[in-house]
Design a protein around this motif. Structure first.
Motif, PDB file in Angstrom:
ATOM      1  N   ALA A 124       0.852  -1.184   0.000  1.00  0.00           N
ATOM      2  CA  ALA A 124       0.000   0.000   0.000  1.00  0.00           C
ATOM      3  C   ALA A 124       0.889   1.235   0.000  1.00  0.00           C
ATOM      4  N   VAL A 125       0.548   2.201  -0.886  1.00  0.00           N
ATOM      5  CA  VAL A 125       1.325   3.435  -1.004  1.00  0.00           C
ATOM      6  C   VAL A 125       0.357   4.613  -1.016  1.00  0.00           C
ATOM      7  N   ALA A 126       0.578   5.550  -0.066  1.00  0.00           N
ATOM      8  CA  ALA A 126      -0.283   6.737   0.035  1.00  0.00           C
ATOM      9  C   ALA A 126       0.358   7.884  -0.731  1.00  0.00           C
ATOM     10  N   ILE A 127      -0.402   8.534  -1.628  1.00  0.00           N
ATOM     11  CA  ILE A 127       0.092   9.589  -2.517  1.00  0.00           C
ATOM     12  C   ILE A 127      -0.671  10.882  -2.253  1.00  0.00           C
ATOM     13  N   LYS A 128       0.063  11.989  -2.316  1.00  0.00           N
ATOM     14  CA  LYS A 128      -0.571  13.318  -2.210  1.00  0.00           C
ATOM     15  C   LYS A 128       0.083  14.234  -3.235  1.00  0.00           C
ATOM     16  N   TYR A 129      -0.761  15.070  -3.862  1.00  0.00           N
ATOM     17  CA  TYR A 129      -0.227  16.040  -4.805  1.00  0.00           C
ATOM     18  C   TYR A 129      -0.753  17.421  -4.459  1.00  0.00           C
ATOM     19  N   ASP A 130       0.194  18.332  -4.211  1.00  0.00           N
ATOM     20  CA  ASP A 130      -0.134  19.727  -3.919  1.00  0.00           C
ATOM     21  C   ASP A 130       0.732  20.587  -4.818  1.00  0.00           C
ATOM     22  N   ALA A 131       0.118  21.158  -5.835  1.00  0.00           N
ATOM     23  CA  ALA A 131       0.868  21.926  -6.837  1.00  0.00           C
ATOM     24  C   ALA A 131       1.585  23.121  -6.232  1.00  0.00           C
TER      25      ALA A 131
END
Length: 377
Positions: A298-305
């Motif tokens: 399991a891999v948690a991803i977040k994207y904040d430009a």
């Protein structure tokens, strides 16, 4: 005592009596780098004095061969000067000689003698330093010169005099002397006919002949001495390695002292991993999506430009940790997307807190786009 009566005799003994030494068993382990460094700092190294002497002898006779005419001319100068002074001493009353004339005579003789021995001292000094550097490298220490109480103990002195090493050194010296005498005898014996010509030839030729005989015999002796020195160096190296060996317990104790107790370090690492996992789990609610294997990874991803140029891995784990990440995602209503190839690539190639590599942009962007669409609807 009755005929059929049995008696049991119990003896107490200490198993430590059967140990090879008092440090936990037989010394079978090679010396560690730390012990070798400490021994070197104390001046304990594998070095052969015989090899140093052999190299000194070779250089001595090599210099003598090169400077034989120089030495011969200077010796003749000394003899000539002294012989010329004899008539003056005989003509004058010895009582009339003053200290000034005697000092002048000795100054001249000393000056010529110094010129003779100067090349030998110079080359001998250089080869002595180089021989030690070749054997043990460059290391200056004054510890061997420091006074130690056991050196002044007569009992220890007697033990050293009659030890196994002293006996070996005595036998080695006797064998060395016998070999050198034999080589010198055979070398000079071959020149016996020339030696008897010394009475019939001029002084300069006699000096050259003596020098040639001495140099030839010296080179043969030096070669024999060099072989002895190389064998002795190999023996000293072996002996030093044997003396430096350690028991298994000594190796363990040294490791504990330098690296720390393995059990304590293991517990510290475990606590650090647990603390890291707690921080990681605290970041899962911030994720945009959790990509799974589906149950193994399991891999948690977040994207904040605004804060990063690419999506960032907030948390990752396998098996039990993966399950905890999924549970945290469900509790916080984070979308969970099953994508086995992407989950494996992210888990293997991206560390926690790092941005994903450019080659994964497209795959992660498709997942994020799907998640954003799901949230908007």
């Amino acid at each position: 005592m009755k005929p059929n009566e049995e008696y049991n005799l119990e003896l107490e003994y200490n198993l430590q009596w059967f140990a090879k030494d008092g440090d936990g068993g037989e010394k079978t382990e090679p010396a560690t780098a730390k012990k070798l460094k400490e021994a070197r700092d104390d001046g304990k190294v594998a070095k052969s004095r015989e090899l140093n002497s052999a190299l000194d002898l070779i250089v001595l006779f090599l210099v003598l061969k090169i400077f034989v005419s120089y030495v011969g001319n200077n010796l003749i100068s000394v003899f000539t000067y002294v012989y010329k002074m004899i008539p003056d001493f005989l003509k004058n009353n010895l009582a009339e000689l003053n200290s000034k004339s005697i000092v002048s005579l000795f100054n001249v003789i000393f000056g010529i003698s110094a010129k003779i021995v100067l090349p030998f001292f110079a080359f001998g000094f250089i080869i002595a330093i180089l021989a030690n550097i070749v054997q043990v490298g460059w290391k200056v220490t004054t510890k061997p010169l420091q006074p130690k109480a056991d050196k002044f103990n007569p009992i220890n002195g007697f033990k050293r005099m009659f030890s196994k090493d002293s006996l070996f050194e005595l036998l080695k010296s006797i064998a060395k002397i016998l070999v050198i005498i034999y080589v010198a005898y055979t070398s000079i014996k071959d020149k016996a006919d020339n030696i008897f010509l010394l009475y019939d030839i001029p002084l300069m030729q006699a000096v050259i002949l003596c020098g040639t005989i001495i140099i030839d015999a010296g080179f043969k002796i030096s070669m024999v001495y060099l072989v002895i020195g190389l064998l002795d160096f190999a023996y000293q190296k072996h002996k030093f390695n044997e003396e430096m060996k350690m028991t298994k317990q000594e190796v363990k104790d040294e490791y504990k002292n330098t690296e720390g107790n393995p059990e304590i370090k293991g517990r510290q690492k475990q606590r650090m991993r647990e603390a890291s996992q707690r921080r990681m789990m605290q970041d899962v609610p911030k994720a945009d999506v959790v990509i799974t294997n589906p149950t193994h990874l399991a891999v948690a991803i977040k994207y904040d430009a605004e804060t990063s140029k690419a999506p960032v891995v907030l948390a990752k784990g396998e098996d039990y940790v993966a399950m905890k990440i999924r549970e945290a995602a469900k509790e916080n209503q984070i979308e969970i997307v099953e994508n086995k190839p992407l989950a494996r690539m992210l888990y293997a190639n991206v560390e926690i807190g790092q941005e994903i590599p450019p080659e994964l942009y497209q795959a992660v962007a498709e997942v994020l786009a799907m998640v954003y669409n799901m949230k908007n609807h």
